[in-house]
Design an enzyme around this catalytic site. Structure first.
Site, PDB file in Angstrom:
ATOM      1  CE  LYS A 169     -18.763  -4.241  -4.625  1.00 45.84           C
ATOM      2  NZ  LYS A 169     -18.655  -5.662  -4.303  1.00 45.84           N
ATOM      3  CD  GLU A 244      -5.023   3.818  -0.216  1.00 40.78           C
ATOM      4  OE1 GLU A 244      -3.959   3.411  -0.719  1.00 40.78           O
ATOM      5  OE2 GLU A 244      -5.073   4.801   0.542  1.00 40.78           O
ATOM      6  CB  CYS A 278      -1.864  -3.758  -2.078  1.00 38.46           C
ATOM      7  SG  CYS A 278      -1.981  -3.244  -0.356  1.00 38.46           S
ATOM      8  CD  GLU A 378      -1.352  -6.068  -7.388  1.00 38.85           C
ATOM      9  OE1 GLU A 378      -2.440  -5.984  -7.978  1.00 38.85           O
ATOM     10  OE2 GLU A 378      -1.142  -5.540  -6.288  1.00 38.85           O
TER      11      GLU A 378
END
Ligand code: NAD
Length: 471
Positions: A169, A244, A278, A378
Protein backbone atom coordinates in the site's frame (compact mmCIF):
# COMPACT_ATOMS: atom_id res chain seq x y z
CA UNK A 1 -2.88 15.48 -16.88
CA UNK A 2 -2.09 12.03 -15.50
CA UNK A 3 -4.98 9.64 -14.97
CA UNK A 4 -4.18 6.52 -13.00
CA UNK A 5 -7.26 4.32 -13.01
CA UNK A 6 -6.06 0.85 -12.08
CA UNK A 7 -4.53 -1.11 -9.24
CA UNK A 8 -2.46 -4.27 -9.52
CA UNK A 9 -3.90 -7.52 -8.15
CA UNK A 10 -2.97 -11.12 -8.95
CA UNK A 11 -0.63 -10.26 -11.82
CA UNK A 12 -3.07 -7.90 -13.60
CA UNK A 13 -3.89 -4.23 -13.81
CA UNK A 14 -7.56 -4.08 -12.77
CA UNK A 15 -10.16 -1.38 -12.07
CA UNK A 16 -10.51 -1.06 -8.33
CA UNK A 17 -13.76 -1.46 -6.41
CA UNK A 18 -12.99 1.93 -4.86
CA UNK A 19 -14.25 4.93 -6.83
CA UNK A 20 -12.70 7.93 -5.02
CA UNK A 21 -10.45 10.12 -7.18
CA UNK A 22 -7.51 11.72 -5.38
CA UNK A 23 -5.82 14.84 -6.82
CA UNK A 24 -2.08 14.77 -7.52
CA UNK A 25 -0.16 18.06 -7.32
CA UNK A 26 3.06 19.53 -8.58
CA UNK A 27 4.39 21.12 -5.35
CA UNK A 28 6.49 23.61 -7.33
CA UNK A 29 3.37 25.16 -8.88
CA UNK A 30 0.62 24.05 -6.45
CA UNK A 31 -1.32 22.95 -9.57
CA UNK A 32 -3.22 19.70 -9.99
CA UNK A 33 -1.32 17.47 -12.43
CA UNK A 34 -3.51 14.40 -12.34
CA UNK A 35 -5.79 12.08 -10.46
CA UNK A 36 -5.49 8.59 -9.06
CA UNK A 37 -8.48 6.32 -8.47
CA UNK A 38 -8.04 4.89 -4.99
CA UNK A 39 -8.46 1.32 -3.87
CA UNK A 40 -10.79 0.68 -0.93
CA UNK A 41 -11.09 -2.01 1.74
CA UNK A 42 -12.61 -4.51 -0.74
CA UNK A 43 -9.57 -4.11 -3.01
CA UNK A 44 -7.33 -4.56 0.03
CA UNK A 45 -9.12 -7.85 0.83
CA UNK A 46 -8.75 -9.02 -2.78
CA UNK A 47 -5.05 -8.24 -2.81
CA UNK A 48 -4.51 -10.10 0.47
CA UNK A 49 -6.42 -13.13 -0.89
CA UNK A 50 -4.25 -13.14 -4.05
CA UNK A 51 -1.04 -12.93 -2.01
CA UNK A 52 -2.29 -15.70 0.26
CA UNK A 53 -3.04 -17.98 -2.68
CA UNK A 54 0.43 -17.35 -4.13
CA UNK A 55 2.27 -17.99 -0.84
CA UNK A 56 2.48 -21.84 -0.75
CA UNK A 57 4.25 -22.05 -4.13
CA UNK A 58 6.48 -18.96 -3.67
CA UNK A 59 7.56 -19.97 -0.16
CA UNK A 60 8.87 -23.27 -1.58
CA UNK A 61 10.94 -21.70 -4.37
CA UNK A 62 14.69 -22.18 -4.26
CA UNK A 63 17.20 -19.44 -3.59
CA UNK A 64 18.16 -19.56 -7.30
CA UNK A 65 14.57 -18.96 -8.44
CA UNK A 66 14.25 -15.98 -6.09
CA UNK A 67 17.58 -14.52 -7.18
CA UNK A 68 16.53 -14.84 -10.82
CA UNK A 69 13.22 -13.09 -10.08
CA UNK A 70 15.00 -10.27 -8.21
CA UNK A 71 17.45 -9.89 -11.09
CA UNK A 72 14.53 -9.45 -13.52
CA UNK A 73 12.99 -6.89 -11.13
CA UNK A 74 16.31 -5.07 -10.93
CA UNK A 75 16.68 -4.85 -14.71
CA UNK A 76 13.07 -3.76 -15.20
CA UNK A 77 13.22 -1.02 -12.53
CA UNK A 78 16.65 0.21 -13.73
CA UNK A 79 15.20 0.53 -17.25
CA UNK A 80 12.65 3.07 -15.93
CA UNK A 81 15.28 5.37 -14.37
CA UNK A 82 14.45 8.37 -16.55
CA UNK A 83 10.70 8.07 -16.00
CA UNK A 84 11.24 7.86 -12.26
CA UNK A 85 13.49 10.92 -12.38
CA UNK A 86 10.78 12.96 -14.09
CA UNK A 87 8.11 11.68 -11.68
CA UNK A 88 10.02 12.58 -8.51
CA UNK A 89 10.62 16.08 -9.79
CA UNK A 90 7.03 16.53 -10.95
CA UNK A 91 5.00 15.05 -8.08
CA UNK A 92 7.47 15.61 -5.28
CA UNK A 93 9.58 18.64 -6.12
CA UNK A 94 12.88 16.85 -5.52
CA UNK A 95 15.86 19.05 -6.47
CA UNK A 96 18.67 17.62 -8.66
CA UNK A 97 20.79 16.34 -5.77
CA UNK A 98 17.87 14.34 -4.41
CA UNK A 99 16.05 13.33 -7.58
CA UNK A 100 19.14 11.61 -9.05
CA UNK A 101 19.35 9.45 -5.94
CA UNK A 102 15.58 8.79 -5.83
CA UNK A 103 15.58 7.60 -9.45
CA UNK A 104 18.51 5.21 -9.05
CA UNK A 105 17.90 3.96 -5.50
CA UNK A 106 14.90 1.70 -6.30
CA UNK A 107 17.03 -0.51 -8.58
CA UNK A 108 20.06 -0.24 -6.26
CA UNK A 109 18.13 -1.46 -3.24
CA UNK A 110 16.99 -4.54 -5.21
CA UNK A 111 20.65 -5.21 -6.08
CA UNK A 112 21.47 -4.96 -2.36
CA UNK A 113 18.77 -7.53 -1.58
CA UNK A 114 20.18 -9.88 -4.24
CA UNK A 115 23.64 -9.67 -2.63
CA UNK A 116 22.14 -10.28 0.83
CA UNK A 117 20.11 -13.24 -0.43
CA UNK A 118 23.14 -14.82 -2.11
CA UNK A 119 24.94 -14.83 1.27
CA UNK A 120 21.89 -15.73 3.37
CA UNK A 121 21.97 -18.99 5.34
CA UNK A 122 18.46 -20.43 5.47
CA UNK A 123 19.57 -23.38 7.59
CA UNK A 124 22.04 -23.31 10.49
CA UNK A 125 22.94 -25.64 13.31
CA UNK A 126 22.48 -24.79 17.03
CA UNK A 127 23.74 -27.62 19.23
CA UNK A 128 21.66 -30.67 18.37
CA UNK A 129 19.06 -28.60 16.50
CA UNK A 130 18.80 -27.77 12.85
CA UNK A 131 17.43 -24.22 12.64
CA UNK A 132 15.40 -23.43 9.53
CA UNK A 133 14.46 -19.86 8.69
CA UNK A 134 10.83 -20.03 7.63
CA UNK A 135 8.92 -17.31 5.72
CA UNK A 136 6.07 -15.79 7.71
CA UNK A 137 3.34 -15.61 5.04
CA UNK A 138 1.65 -12.59 3.46
CA UNK A 139 3.54 -9.36 4.11
CA UNK A 140 1.78 -5.96 4.16
CA UNK A 141 4.19 -3.26 2.96
CA UNK A 142 3.10 0.32 3.68
CA UNK A 143 5.20 3.21 2.37
CA UNK A 144 5.37 7.02 2.83
CA UNK A 145 5.52 9.69 0.13
CA UNK A 146 9.06 10.84 0.82
CA UNK A 147 10.79 8.02 -1.09
CA UNK A 148 7.92 5.92 -2.30
CA UNK A 149 9.56 4.00 -5.17
CA UNK A 150 12.66 3.18 -3.12
CA UNK A 151 10.66 1.89 -0.17
CA UNK A 152 8.38 -0.22 -2.40
CA UNK A 153 11.38 -1.88 -4.06
CA UNK A 154 13.41 -2.32 -0.86
CA UNK A 155 10.61 -3.86 1.18
CA UNK A 156 9.35 -6.04 -1.68
CA UNK A 157 12.81 -7.36 -2.53
CA UNK A 158 13.45 -8.37 1.11
CA UNK A 159 10.00 -9.96 1.48
CA UNK A 160 10.35 -11.99 -1.73
CA UNK A 161 13.92 -13.00 -0.85
CA UNK A 162 12.57 -14.45 2.40
CA UNK A 163 9.84 -16.39 0.58
CA UNK A 164 6.91 -14.16 1.58
CA UNK A 165 4.32 -12.80 -0.83
CA UNK A 166 3.20 -9.18 -0.56
CA UNK A 167 0.45 -6.60 -0.59
CA UNK A 168 1.87 -3.12 -1.04
CA UNK A 169 0.00 0.00 0.00
CA UNK A 170 1.98 2.97 -1.26
CA UNK A 171 1.31 6.55 -0.27
CA UNK A 172 -1.67 8.01 -2.09
CA UNK A 173 0.44 11.13 -2.75
CA UNK A 174 3.10 9.33 -4.85
CA UNK A 175 0.90 7.67 -7.47
CA UNK A 176 3.12 8.61 -10.44
CA UNK A 177 6.17 6.88 -8.95
CA UNK A 178 4.02 3.92 -7.93
CA UNK A 179 2.61 3.56 -11.45
CA UNK A 180 6.08 3.46 -13.00
CA UNK A 181 7.37 0.94 -10.46
CA UNK A 182 4.26 -1.23 -10.87
CA UNK A 183 4.68 -1.33 -14.66
CA UNK A 184 8.34 -2.26 -14.23
CA UNK A 185 7.62 -5.00 -11.70
CA UNK A 186 4.86 -6.37 -13.96
CA UNK A 187 7.41 -6.59 -16.78
CA UNK A 188 9.65 -8.67 -14.46
CA UNK A 189 7.16 -11.53 -14.95
CA UNK A 190 6.71 -12.90 -11.44
CA UNK A 191 3.99 -15.47 -10.71
CA UNK A 192 0.53 -13.87 -10.27
CA UNK A 193 -0.31 -12.80 -6.73
CA UNK A 194 3.30 -12.85 -5.49
CA UNK A 195 3.04 -9.07 -5.20
CA UNK A 196 -0.02 -6.82 -5.37
CA UNK A 197 -0.09 -3.03 -5.31
CA UNK A 198 -3.14 -1.16 -4.07
CA UNK A 199 -2.85 2.60 -3.72
CA UNK A 200 -5.46 3.80 -1.26
CA UNK A 201 -5.96 5.75 1.91
CA UNK A 202 -4.27 4.74 5.13
CA UNK A 203 -7.50 4.64 7.11
CA UNK A 204 -9.12 2.22 4.63
CA UNK A 205 -6.58 0.04 2.79
CA UNK A 206 -3.85 0.56 5.39
CA UNK A 207 -6.21 -0.39 8.24
CA UNK A 208 -7.47 -3.42 6.31
CA UNK A 209 -3.91 -4.68 5.95
CA UNK A 210 -2.81 -4.00 9.52
CA UNK A 211 -5.93 -5.63 11.07
CA UNK A 212 -6.14 -8.62 8.75
CA UNK A 213 -5.67 -12.12 10.23
CA UNK A 214 -4.18 -13.36 6.95
CA UNK A 215 -1.38 -10.79 7.00
CA UNK A 216 1.51 -12.27 8.98
CA UNK A 217 3.93 -9.35 8.78
CA UNK A 218 3.73 -5.58 8.38
CA UNK A 219 6.71 -3.58 7.20
CA UNK A 220 5.86 0.10 7.55
CA UNK A 221 7.78 3.29 6.91
CA UNK A 222 6.08 6.50 7.93
CA UNK A 223 5.23 8.69 10.88
CA UNK A 224 5.52 7.62 14.51
CA UNK A 225 1.81 8.39 14.99
CA UNK A 226 0.74 5.96 12.23
CA UNK A 227 3.33 3.44 13.43
CA UNK A 228 1.66 3.37 16.87
CA UNK A 229 -1.77 2.78 15.29
CA UNK A 230 -0.34 -0.11 13.23
CA UNK A 231 1.34 -1.62 16.30
CA UNK A 232 -1.98 -1.55 18.18
CA UNK A 233 -3.83 -3.19 15.27
CA UNK A 234 -1.08 -5.77 14.81
CA UNK A 235 -1.33 -6.85 18.47
CA UNK A 236 -4.75 -8.41 17.83
CA UNK A 237 -3.27 -11.13 15.57
CA UNK A 238 0.32 -11.07 16.83
CA UNK A 239 1.23 -9.80 13.36
CA UNK A 240 4.99 -9.27 13.23
CA UNK A 241 6.05 -5.68 12.58
CA UNK A 242 8.98 -3.72 11.29
CA UNK A 243 8.39 -0.01 11.83
CA UNK A 244 10.66 2.67 10.36
CA UNK A 245 9.41 5.89 11.90
CA UNK A 246 10.32 9.51 12.51
CA UNK A 247 13.39 11.22 13.90
CA UNK A 248 14.80 14.37 15.50
CA UNK A 249 18.42 13.58 14.94
CA UNK A 250 21.31 15.39 16.64
CA UNK A 251 24.42 16.68 14.91
CA UNK A 252 26.94 16.90 17.72
CA UNK A 253 29.83 19.22 16.93
CA UNK A 254 32.67 18.61 19.38
CA UNK A 255 34.85 21.47 20.64
CA UNK A 256 37.86 20.27 18.59
CA UNK A 257 35.94 20.23 15.29
CA UNK A 258 37.40 21.96 12.26
CA UNK A 259 34.75 24.56 11.45
CA UNK A 260 35.42 24.43 7.69
CA UNK A 261 34.76 20.68 7.57
CA UNK A 262 31.94 20.63 10.13
CA UNK A 263 29.65 23.34 8.75
CA UNK A 264 28.97 21.90 5.26
CA UNK A 265 28.32 18.44 6.76
CA UNK A 266 25.99 19.84 9.45
CA UNK A 267 24.01 21.89 6.94
CA UNK A 268 23.75 19.05 4.44
CA UNK A 269 22.64 16.63 7.18
CA UNK A 270 19.96 19.05 8.33
CA UNK A 271 18.57 20.05 4.95
CA UNK A 272 18.75 16.76 3.05
CA UNK A 273 15.68 16.05 0.97
CA UNK A 274 14.54 19.66 1.54
CA UNK A 275 14.32 18.83 5.25
CA UNK A 276 11.78 16.08 4.52
CA UNK A 277 14.03 13.22 5.61
CA UNK A 278 13.51 10.92 8.57
CA UNK A 279 17.27 11.01 9.28
CA UNK A 280 17.67 14.81 8.96
CA UNK A 281 20.06 16.23 11.59
CA UNK A 282 17.83 19.05 12.77
CA UNK A 283 19.34 19.64 16.22
CA UNK A 284 22.85 21.07 15.91
CA UNK A 285 24.69 20.85 19.23
CA UNK A 286 27.61 23.28 19.55
CA UNK A 287 30.08 23.90 22.43
CA UNK A 288 29.22 27.00 24.49
CA UNK A 289 32.90 28.04 24.24
CA UNK A 290 32.66 28.35 20.41
CA UNK A 291 28.95 29.21 20.12
CA UNK A 292 29.34 32.62 18.44
CA UNK A 293 31.80 31.25 15.90
CA UNK A 294 29.53 28.34 14.91
CA UNK A 295 26.41 30.54 14.89
CA UNK A 296 28.02 32.92 12.45
CA UNK A 297 29.29 30.19 10.11
CA UNK A 298 26.02 28.25 10.20
CA UNK A 299 23.97 31.42 9.57
CA UNK A 300 26.05 32.24 6.50
CA UNK A 301 25.84 28.68 5.18
CA UNK A 302 22.06 28.34 5.67
CA UNK A 303 21.36 31.80 4.22
CA UNK A 304 23.34 30.80 1.11
CA UNK A 305 21.22 27.68 0.47
CA UNK A 306 19.16 28.11 -2.70
CA UNK A 307 15.49 27.28 -2.13
CA UNK A 308 13.12 27.23 -5.08
CA UNK A 309 12.46 25.62 -8.45
CA UNK A 310 13.57 21.96 -8.30
CA UNK A 311 14.45 22.09 -12.02
CA UNK A 312 17.05 24.78 -11.41
CA UNK A 313 20.45 23.07 -10.99
CA UNK A 314 21.42 25.51 -8.19
CA UNK A 315 18.45 24.54 -6.02
CA UNK A 316 19.25 22.64 -2.82
CA UNK A 317 15.89 22.92 -1.06
CA UNK A 318 12.79 22.26 -3.15
CA UNK A 319 9.16 22.85 -2.23
CA UNK A 320 7.36 21.06 0.58
CA UNK A 321 5.33 18.13 -0.72
CA UNK A 322 1.89 19.57 0.08
CA UNK A 323 0.14 22.69 1.28
CA UNK A 324 -0.45 20.95 4.61
CA UNK A 325 3.27 20.34 4.99
CA UNK A 326 3.97 23.98 4.04
CA UNK A 327 1.54 25.18 6.72
CA UNK A 328 3.11 22.84 9.27
CA UNK A 329 6.59 24.27 8.61
CA UNK A 330 5.29 27.87 8.83
CA UNK A 331 3.55 26.98 12.11
CA UNK A 332 6.76 25.64 13.64
CA UNK A 333 8.78 28.70 12.57
CA UNK A 334 6.16 30.88 14.29
CA UNK A 335 6.24 28.60 17.33
CA UNK A 336 10.05 28.89 17.52
CA UNK A 337 9.78 32.67 17.58
CA UNK A 338 7.02 32.55 20.19
CA UNK A 339 9.12 30.20 22.35
CA UNK A 340 11.94 32.76 22.40
CA UNK A 341 14.38 31.19 19.96
CA UNK A 342 16.47 33.67 17.93
CA UNK A 343 16.35 33.57 14.16
CA UNK A 344 19.75 33.42 12.43
CA UNK A 345 18.54 32.71 8.88
CA UNK A 346 15.24 32.27 7.03
CA UNK A 347 11.89 32.75 8.75
CA UNK A 348 8.23 32.58 7.80
CA UNK A 349 6.99 33.03 4.24
CA UNK A 350 8.33 32.10 0.83
CA UNK A 351 11.90 32.65 -0.39
CA UNK A 352 12.46 35.68 -2.62
CA UNK A 353 11.76 35.07 -6.29
CA UNK A 354 9.30 32.19 -5.76
CA UNK A 355 5.54 32.22 -5.94
CA UNK A 356 2.61 29.80 -5.96
CA UNK A 357 4.56 26.64 -5.08
CA UNK A 358 5.01 25.35 -1.53
CA UNK A 359 8.45 26.87 -1.12
CA UNK A 360 9.94 27.61 2.29
CA UNK A 361 12.92 29.58 3.56
CA UNK A 362 15.71 27.40 4.97
CA UNK A 363 15.57 28.46 8.60
CA UNK A 364 18.09 28.42 11.44
CA UNK A 365 17.28 29.18 15.07
CA UNK A 366 19.69 29.65 17.93
CA UNK A 367 19.28 30.09 21.70
CA UNK A 368 17.17 26.95 21.49
CA UNK A 369 16.87 24.73 24.54
CA UNK A 370 16.04 21.10 24.18
CA UNK A 371 12.56 21.34 25.73
CA UNK A 372 11.22 23.74 23.09
CA UNK A 373 8.75 22.25 20.58
CA UNK A 374 11.12 23.08 17.70
CA UNK A 375 13.77 20.90 19.38
CA UNK A 376 11.44 18.03 20.28
CA UNK A 377 8.98 17.59 17.40
CA UNK A 378 9.78 16.21 13.97
CA UNK A 379 8.95 19.23 11.77
CA UNK A 380 9.81 17.54 8.46
CA UNK A 381 11.01 20.71 6.81
CA UNK A 382 14.21 22.80 6.58
CA UNK A 383 14.14 24.20 10.12
CA UNK A 384 17.31 23.74 12.15
CA UNK A 385 18.05 24.47 15.81
CA UNK A 386 21.38 25.41 17.37
CA UNK A 387 21.60 24.17 20.97
CA UNK A 388 24.64 25.04 23.10
CA UNK A 389 26.20 22.59 25.57
CA UNK A 390 28.80 23.10 28.33
CA UNK A 391 30.79 19.86 28.15
CA UNK A 392 30.89 16.50 26.41
CA UNK A 393 28.70 14.79 29.02
CA UNK A 394 26.01 17.43 28.62
CA UNK A 395 26.25 17.17 24.81
CA UNK A 396 25.61 13.41 24.97
CA UNK A 397 22.76 13.92 27.44
CA UNK A 398 21.08 16.48 25.14
CA UNK A 399 21.62 14.27 22.08
CA UNK A 400 19.86 11.41 23.88
CA UNK A 401 17.12 13.58 25.45
CA UNK A 402 14.60 12.89 22.69
CA UNK A 403 11.78 10.42 22.07
CA UNK A 404 13.50 9.45 18.84
CA UNK A 405 16.67 7.50 18.01
CA UNK A 406 17.04 7.03 14.28
CA UNK A 407 20.30 8.70 13.31
CA UNK A 408 23.04 11.00 14.62
CA UNK A 409 26.15 12.72 13.31
CA UNK A 410 29.27 13.40 15.42
CA UNK A 411 31.84 15.89 14.11
CA UNK A 412 35.23 16.28 15.77
CA UNK A 413 38.97 16.70 15.12
CA UNK A 414 40.04 13.65 17.16
CA UNK A 415 38.26 10.78 15.42
CA UNK A 416 38.93 8.33 18.28
CA UNK A 417 37.19 10.65 20.70
CA UNK A 418 34.35 11.28 18.21
CA UNK A 419 33.83 7.49 17.92
CA UNK A 420 33.73 7.13 21.73
CA UNK A 421 31.05 9.82 21.82
CA UNK A 422 29.18 8.06 18.96
CA UNK A 423 29.04 4.85 21.02
CA UNK A 424 27.12 6.68 23.74
CA UNK A 425 24.36 7.97 21.46
CA UNK A 426 21.12 6.01 21.38
CA UNK A 427 20.40 5.81 17.67
CA UNK A 428 20.20 3.10 15.04
CA UNK A 429 22.87 4.79 12.96
CA UNK A 430 25.63 7.15 14.10
CA UNK A 431 27.83 8.78 11.47
CA UNK A 432 31.27 10.11 12.48
CA UNK A 433 32.76 12.88 10.30
CA UNK A 434 30.92 11.56 7.24
CA UNK A 435 27.50 11.46 5.59
CA UNK A 436 28.25 8.25 3.70
CA UNK A 437 25.41 5.78 3.56
CA UNK A 438 26.21 2.07 3.98
CA UNK A 439 23.41 0.00 2.45
CA UNK A 440 24.92 -3.25 3.77
CA UNK A 441 24.42 -2.12 7.38
CA UNK A 442 21.13 -2.58 9.27
CA UNK A 443 18.86 0.46 9.22
CA UNK A 444 16.23 1.36 11.82
CA UNK A 445 15.56 3.22 15.00
CA UNK A 446 15.75 3.12 18.77
CA UNK A 447 12.81 4.31 20.93
CA UNK A 448 9.93 6.00 19.03
CA UNK A 449 11.91 5.83 15.77
CA UNK A 450 10.80 2.28 15.24
CA UNK A 451 10.94 -1.44 15.77
CA UNK A 452 13.28 -3.81 13.92
CA UNK A 453 15.80 -3.30 11.14
CA UNK A 454 15.84 -3.30 7.36
CA UNK A 455 18.65 -4.03 4.86
CA UNK A 456 21.04 -6.96 4.52
CA UNK A 457 20.46 -10.24 6.31
CA UNK A 458 18.61 -8.31 9.05
CA UNK A 459 16.05 -7.13 6.49
CA UNK A 460 15.46 -10.62 5.09
CA UNK A 461 15.26 -12.24 8.56
CA UNK A 462 12.55 -9.75 9.49
CA UNK A 463 10.19 -11.61 7.15
CA UNK A 464 11.01 -14.99 8.71
CA UNK A 465 10.72 -16.99 11.92
CA UNK A 466 13.39 -19.47 13.05
CA UNK A 467 12.17 -23.05 13.44
CA UNK A 468 14.31 -25.51 15.46
CA UNK A 469 14.13 -29.12 14.36
CA UNK A 470 15.51 -31.83 16.62
CA UNK A 471 15.70 -35.46 15.62
P1 NAD B 1 2.30 8.76 7.30
O1 NAD B 1 2.48 7.99 8.56
O2 NAD B 1 1.29 9.82 7.27
O3 NAD B 1 1.91 7.77 6.10
C1 NAD B 1 2.73 6.68 5.75
C2 NAD B 1 1.87 5.61 5.08
O4 NAD B 1 0.95 5.08 6.05
C3 NAD B 1 1.01 6.14 3.92
O5 NAD B 1 0.97 5.16 2.91
C4 NAD B 1 -0.35 6.29 4.59
O6 NAD B 1 -1.43 6.24 3.68
C5 NAD B 1 -0.37 5.10 5.54
N1 NAD B 1 -1.30 5.20 6.67
C6 NAD B 1 -1.83 6.32 7.23
N2 NAD B 1 -2.67 5.98 8.24
C7 NAD B 1 -2.65 4.62 8.32
C8 NAD B 1 -3.28 3.68 9.18
N3 NAD B 1 -4.12 4.06 10.15
N4 NAD B 1 -3.02 2.36 9.00
C9 NAD B 1 -2.16 1.96 8.03
N5 NAD B 1 -1.55 2.80 7.18
C10 NAD B 1 -1.77 4.12 7.33
O7 NAD B 1 3.74 9.29 6.90
P2 NAD B 1 4.12 10.25 5.68
O8 NAD B 1 3.67 11.62 6.01
O9 NAD B 1 3.70 9.62 4.40
O10 NAD B 1 5.72 10.17 5.72
C11 NAD B 1 6.50 10.99 6.52
C12 NAD B 1 6.90 10.27 7.79
O11 NAD B 1 7.61 9.08 7.46
C13 NAD B 1 7.86 11.08 8.65
O12 NAD B 1 7.48 10.97 10.00
C14 NAD B 1 9.20 10.41 8.43
O13 NAD B 1 10.13 10.58 9.46
C15 NAD B 1 8.81 8.99 8.24
N6 NAD B 1 9.84 8.27 7.51
C16 NAD B 1 10.63 7.36 8.18
C17 NAD B 1 11.66 6.70 7.51
C18 NAD B 1 12.51 5.68 8.21
O14 NAD B 1 13.16 4.89 7.52
N7 NAD B 1 12.57 5.65 9.53
C19 NAD B 1 11.89 6.97 6.17
C20 NAD B 1 11.09 7.89 5.52
C21 NAD B 1 10.05 8.53 6.20
Amino acid sequence: MHHIEQVYINGEFVSPHGTERFDLYNPATACVIGQVRLADAVDGERAIAAARAAFPAWSKTTKQVRIAALQRMHAAVAARHDDLLEAVVEEYGAPASRSAWMASYPAEVIAQAIAALEAFEFTTVAGAARVEMTPLGVAGLITPWNSDAGFICGKLAAALAAGCTAVIKPSEMSALQTQIVTEALHAADLPPGVFNIVTGRGDTVGETISRHPHVAKISFTGSTRTGKAILRNAAENFTRVTLELGGKSPTLILDDADIKQAIPLAVQAGLMNSGQACVAGTRILVPQSRKAEFEQALALAVAAVASGDPRDAKTVVGPMVSERQWQRVQGYIQKGLAEGARLLAGGVGRPEGTRDGWFVRPTLFTDVHNQMAIARDEIFGPVLCVIAYRDEAEAIAIANDTDYGLSALVLGGDSGRARRVAQQIQAGRVLVNTLTHEPKAPFGGFKHSGVGREMGAWGISAFMEPKSILS
